[in-house]
Motif scaffolding. Sequence first.
Motif, PDB file in Angstrom:
ATOM      1  N   GLN A   2      23.342 -51.100 -24.621  1.00 58.03           N
ATOM      2  CA  GLN A   2      24.539 -51.864 -24.980  1.00 58.03           C
ATOM      3  C   GLN A   2      24.248 -53.356 -24.877  1.00 58.03           C
ATOM      4  O   GLN A   2      23.666 -53.813 -23.893  1.00 58.03           O
ATOM      5  CB  GLN A   2      25.686 -51.497 -24.046  1.00 58.03           C
ATOM      6  CG  GLN A   2      26.971 -52.240 -24.338  1.00 58.03           C
ATOM      7  CD  GLN A   2      28.108 -51.762 -23.451  1.00 58.03           C
ATOM      8  OE1 GLN A   2      28.234 -50.571 -23.189  1.00 58.03           O
ATOM      9  NE2 GLN A   2      28.918 -52.692 -22.997  1.00 58.03           N
ATOM     10  N   ASP A   4      26.341 -56.934 -25.041  1.00 58.59           N
ATOM     11  CA  ASP A   4      27.626 -57.618 -25.061  1.00 58.59           C
ATOM     12  C   ASP A   4      27.403 -59.091 -25.387  1.00 58.59           C
ATOM     13  O   ASP A   4      26.729 -59.794 -24.637  1.00 58.59           O
ATOM     14  CB  ASP A   4      28.324 -57.490 -23.698  1.00 58.59           C
ATOM     15  CG  ASP A   4      28.779 -56.071 -23.433  1.00 58.59           C
ATOM     16  OD1 ASP A   4      29.726 -55.628 -24.109  1.00 58.59           O
ATOM     17  OD2 ASP A   4      28.193 -55.411 -22.564  1.00 58.59           O
ATOM     18  N   ASN A  86      19.976 -54.452 -15.973  1.00 60.09           N
ATOM     19  CA  ASN A  86      20.948 -55.293 -16.664  1.00 60.09           C
ATOM     20  C   ASN A  86      20.364 -56.689 -16.756  1.00 60.09           C
ATOM     21  O   ASN A  86      19.795 -57.187 -15.776  1.00 60.09           O
ATOM     22  CB  ASN A  86      22.261 -55.368 -15.872  1.00 60.09           C
ATOM     23  CG  ASN A  86      22.868 -54.004 -15.652  1.00 60.09           C
ATOM     24  OD1 ASN A  86      23.518 -53.464 -16.522  1.00 60.09           O
ATOM     25  ND2 ASN A  86      22.637 -53.436 -14.475  1.00 60.09           N
ATOM     26  N   ASP A 102      19.047 -51.463 -19.902  1.00 54.85           N
ATOM     27  CA  ASP A 102      20.160 -50.579 -20.242  1.00 54.85           C
ATOM     28  C   ASP A 102      21.317 -51.351 -20.856  1.00 54.85           C
ATOM     29  O   ASP A 102      22.032 -50.838 -21.712  1.00 54.85           O
ATOM     30  CB  ASP A 102      20.669 -49.842 -18.997  1.00 54.85           C
ATOM     31  CG  ASP A 102      19.629 -48.894 -18.419  1.00 54.85           C
ATOM     32  OD1 ASP A 102      18.715 -48.466 -19.168  1.00 54.85           O
ATOM     33  OD2 ASP A 102      19.720 -48.600 -17.211  1.00 54.85           O
ATOM     34  N   ARG A 103      21.495 -52.595 -20.386  1.00 57.82           N
ATOM     35  CA  ARG A 103      22.600 -53.413 -20.872  1.00 57.82           C
ATOM     36  C   ARG A 103      22.192 -54.874 -20.852  1.00 57.82           C
ATOM     37  O   ARG A 103      21.556 -55.343 -19.908  1.00 57.82           O
ATOM     38  CB  ARG A 103      23.834 -53.219 -19.998  1.00 57.82           C
ATOM     39  CG  ARG A 103      25.080 -53.870 -20.564  1.00 57.82           C
ATOM     40  CD  ARG A 103      26.305 -53.432 -19.815  1.00 57.82           C
ATOM     41  NE  ARG A 103      27.501 -53.969 -20.438  1.00 57.82           N
ATOM     42  CZ  ARG A 103      28.713 -53.821 -19.945  1.00 57.82           C
ATOM     43  NH1 ARG A 103      28.879 -53.152 -18.813  1.00 57.82           N
ATOM     44  NH2 ARG A 103      29.749 -54.336 -20.562  1.00 57.82           N
ATOM     45  N   VAL A 129      21.446 -49.071 -30.512  1.00 55.13           N
ATOM     46  CA  VAL A 129      22.010 -50.296 -29.947  1.00 55.13           C
ATOM     47  C   VAL A 129      23.506 -50.335 -30.243  1.00 55.13           C
ATOM     48  O   VAL A 129      23.923 -50.261 -31.402  1.00 55.13           O
ATOM     49  CB  VAL A 129      21.336 -51.566 -30.523  1.00 55.13           C
ATOM     50  CG1 VAL A 129      22.022 -52.818 -29.991  1.00 55.13           C
ATOM     51  CG2 VAL A 129      19.859 -51.573 -30.192  1.00 55.13           C
ATOM     52  N   GLU A 130      24.288 -50.418 -29.185  1.00 53.30           N
ATOM     53  CA  GLU A 130      25.738 -50.553 -29.315  1.00 53.30           C
ATOM     54  C   GLU A 130      26.086 -52.017 -29.053  1.00 53.30           C
ATOM     55  O   GLU A 130      25.796 -52.544 -27.980  1.00 53.30           O
ATOM     56  CB  GLU A 130      26.453 -49.657 -28.303  1.00 53.30           C
ATOM     57  CG  GLU A 130      27.960 -49.770 -28.352  1.00 53.30           C
ATOM     58  CD  GLU A 130      28.632 -48.947 -27.264  1.00 53.30           C
ATOM     59  OE1 GLU A 130      29.803 -49.263 -26.963  1.00 53.30           O
ATOM     60  OE2 GLU A 130      28.011 -48.022 -26.718  1.00 53.30           O
ATOM     61  N   ARG A 131      26.700 -52.671 -30.035  1.00 52.70           N
ATOM     62  CA  ARG A 131      27.041 -54.090 -29.906  1.00 52.70           C
ATOM     63  C   ARG A 131      28.536 -54.252 -29.632  1.00 52.70           C
ATOM     64  O   ARG A 131      29.347 -53.523 -30.195  1.00 52.70           O
ATOM     65  CB  ARG A 131      26.726 -54.850 -31.196  1.00 52.70           C
ATOM     66  CG  ARG A 131      25.306 -54.758 -31.649  1.00 52.70           C
ATOM     67  CD  ARG A 131      25.155 -55.303 -33.060  1.00 52.70           C
ATOM     68  NE  ARG A 131      25.996 -54.540 -33.988  1.00 52.70           N
ATOM     69  CZ  ARG A 131      26.337 -54.952 -35.203  1.00 52.70           C
ATOM     70  NH1 ARG A 131      25.930 -56.100 -35.667  1.00 52.70           N
ATOM     71  NH2 ARG A 131      27.101 -54.198 -35.978  1.00 52.70           N
ATOM     72  N   ARG A 132      28.842 -55.237 -28.791  1.00 53.69           N
ATOM     73  CA  ARG A 132      30.235 -55.627 -28.548  1.00 53.69           C
ATOM     74  C   ARG A 132      30.304 -57.142 -28.567  1.00 53.69           C
ATOM     75  O   ARG A 132      29.444 -57.806 -28.001  1.00 53.69           O
ATOM     76  CB  ARG A 132      30.724 -55.109 -27.195  1.00 53.69           C
ATOM     77  CG  ARG A 132      30.775 -53.609 -27.131  1.00 53.69           C
ATOM     78  CD  ARG A 132      31.302 -53.151 -25.806  1.00 53.69           C
ATOM     79  NE  ARG A 132      31.258 -51.692 -25.737  1.00 53.69           N
ATOM     80  CZ  ARG A 132      31.496 -51.018 -24.646  1.00 53.69           C
ATOM     81  NH1 ARG A 132      31.805 -51.632 -23.538  1.00 53.69           N
ATOM     82  NH2 ARG A 132      31.430 -49.705 -24.661  1.00 53.69           N
ATOM     83  N   GLN A 144      37.809 -57.995 -26.960  1.00 52.00           N
ATOM     84  CA  GLN A 144      36.719 -57.477 -27.779  1.00 52.00           C
ATOM     85  C   GLN A 144      37.171 -57.570 -29.230  1.00 52.00           C
ATOM     86  O   GLN A 144      38.176 -56.985 -29.620  1.00 52.00           O
ATOM     87  CB  GLN A 144      36.376 -56.052 -27.407  1.00 52.00           C
ATOM     88  CG  GLN A 144      35.206 -55.506 -28.173  1.00 52.00           C
ATOM     89  CD  GLN A 144      34.828 -54.104 -27.769  1.00 52.00           C
ATOM     90  OE1 GLN A 144      35.243 -53.627 -26.709  1.00 52.00           O
ATOM     91  NE2 GLN A 144      34.051 -53.440 -28.590  1.00 52.00           N
TER      92      GLN A 144
END
Length: 146
Positions: A2, A4, A86, A102-103, A129-132, A144
């Motif tokens: 993830q 952010d 992180n 991981d983040r 990959v998760e994007r926020r 968000q």
Amino acid sequence: MQVDFYHLTLAPIDRVLPSIAERVLGSGGRLLIVAADAGLRTRIDQLLWSYNTGSFLPHGEAGGAWDAEQPALIAEDLTPANGARNVALVDGVWRDAALDFDRAFHLFDEDSIAAARAAWRALGEREGVERRYWRQDENGRWAQVA
């Protein structure tokens, strides 16, 4: 994995980073804080000792004898000598090596928004990959938006 993206519009890094660090450390995680500029690393070091009169965040600057013991470690590069999973990129520069964590928290301001947009687009093409994307509203609350 993830990522952010934190667009610093109203609150400076001095208010955002301690909040992120508190959440990571509070959940039992470790954090690597990365900035290429030595002056910024020194400022972050002082900030984490003094941002709250009632507490501090245990941390150290990379290169010391106790790096492996530090819950939060401030470093020039993405070598997690403290075993962090992180990473907070606090100088507005995206580094692909952050994908090994991981983040990742990518903090940037208006001066580095073009580079952040390029990183956002590039990460959108990466599998796993998760994007926020977080931005402050007019009341200073994080929302968000993507």
